[in-house]
Design an enzyme around this catalytic site. Structure first.
Site, PDB file in Angstrom:
ATOM      1  N   HIS A   1      -4.292   3.293   4.122  1.00  0.00           N
ATOM      2  CA  HIS A   1      -2.802   3.167   4.483  1.00  0.00           C
ATOM      3  C   HIS A   1      -2.412   1.963   3.469  1.00  0.00           C
ATOM      4  O   HIS A   1      -1.105   1.997   3.059  1.00  0.00           O
ATOM      5  CB  HIS A   1      -2.610   3.159   5.975  1.00  0.00           C
TER       6      HIS A   1
ATOM      7  N   GLU B   1       0.368   1.780   0.986  1.00  0.00           N
ATOM      8  CA  GLU B   1       1.300   0.433   0.741  1.00  0.00           C
ATOM      9  C   GLU B   1       0.446  -0.822   0.431  1.00  0.00           C
ATOM     10  O   GLU B   1      -0.811  -0.795   0.823  1.00  0.00           O
ATOM     11  CB  GLU B   1       1.857   0.005   2.370  1.00  0.00           C
TER      12      GLU B   1
ATOM     13  N   HIS C   1       0.180  11.256   6.066  1.00  0.00           N
ATOM     14  CA  HIS C   1      -0.001  10.597   4.795  1.00  0.00           C
ATOM     15  C   HIS C   1      -0.858  11.279   3.785  1.00  0.00           C
ATOM     16  O   HIS C   1      -0.584  11.397   2.449  1.00  0.00           O
ATOM     17  CB  HIS C   1      -0.371   9.127   5.023  1.00  0.00           C
TER      18      HIS C   1
HETATM   19 CO    CO Z   1       2.250   5.044   7.471  1.00  0.00          CO
END
Ligand code: CO
Length: 288
Positions: free
Chosen positions: A174, A204, A236
């Site tokens: 993530h 990210e 995701h």
């Molecule tokens: Co997220």
């Protein structure tokens, strides 16, 4: 003769007492195990959570097992089904039921914002009048160097056997703006010691698509095996990684002339990683 029989009987009773003592300590060591995960909106990922639960159940057959999710938005969207409680709700419920000791198994990958919120919540619930006496939290998957090394080993060991040495295997996490976001490049270091084409990316943060792509180009990689470094392959994974949209990692690799093989499986779908989380929980019950 009589003497040795008596000794045998005595040692039998002694042994029984020892075993009885052990079983008593084991069952009072913690009244409940609370499994805390980020949560998911994807049905298939929910299936993965229930497999994780089966494995934890097998390790703790006598414990009360409960779940909580840390993603507020997911709890709200799931409030109709009433299956998802927040950590606060789950702890308050256990306290109301008279439970005294809770061990929390955190299914998070890094000790990031969600995990640190969890620690704060656990501390706040501990020692309240007529409430929980003790609330302990097991570490996330990536925590200390020994854990990083063993996770790197497990990732390499679980790579698809069809993958060739000159093909990359990319684990996309993530990512986080939290200081613990450094766990991803740290894992990259330990992975690379084992397999130079085993890479870490993040949705990210610094190990973004461009960074990973330039690393692959420098290595002359023509094909990548793409896997989520997330507890479950949820939203995701299905959109950012494997989605059919032009900006998914899969489509972006293809647009750059790199072949892609999907490994659409969350980390929690491998019993070995659940075992890693469980080993953190077992260490909690060792420290009395
Ligand atoms: Co997220």
């Amino acid at each position: 003769m009589y003497f040795s029989v008596r000794r045998f009987v005595m040692s039998f009773f002694l042994l029984c007492a020892v075993f009885y003592g052990q079983s008593v300590t084991a069952s009072t060591d913690s009244d409940a195990v609370l499994i805390v995960a980020f949560g998911t909106s994807v049905d298939k990922a929910r299936g993965a959570y229930s497999n994780i639960e089966k494995q934890i159940r097998a390790a703790y057959p006598d414990k009360e097992l409960r779940w909580a999710w840390t993603a507020k938005s997911l709890i709200e969207t799931n409030s109709r089904s009433k299956t998802a409680l927040s950590t606060q709700e789950a702890l308050a419920k256990l306290a109301a039921e008279g439970v005294k000791d809770v061990s929390i198994l955190s299914l998070h990958i890094i000790p990031g914002a969600e995990y640190n919120d969890l620690l704060q919540t656990a501390r706040a619930f501990e020692g309240l009048p007529k409430g929980l006496r003790r609330v302990r939290v097991a570490p996330p998957l990536l925590y200390d160097t020994a854990g990083l090394r063993s996770v790197a080993r497990l990732l390499v060991r679980n790579m698809p056997p069809e993958r060739k040495k000159d093909e990359a295997v990319l684990f996309v996490g993530h990512g986080s703006p939290h200081p613990s976001g450094v766990y991803y490049p740290a894992l990259q270091y330990y992975l690379q010691n084992l397999d130079e084409n085993a890479l870490v990316g993040t949705i990210e943060g610094d190990l973004d698509f461009e960074t990973v792509l330039s690393g692959m180009k420098a290595r002359g990689v023509r094909k990548v095996w793409l896997a989520p470094l997330m507890t479950v392959a949820g939203d995701h994974a299905s959109n950012d990684l494997f989605g059919s949209g032009a900006d998914s990692w899969r489509q972006s690799f293809i647009a750059n002339g790199i072949q892609v093989q999907n490994i659409p499986k969350g980390i929690g779908e491998y019993p070995a990683f659940v075992e890693q989380w469980l080993s953190g929980l077992k260490k909690l019950s060792e420290q009395k």
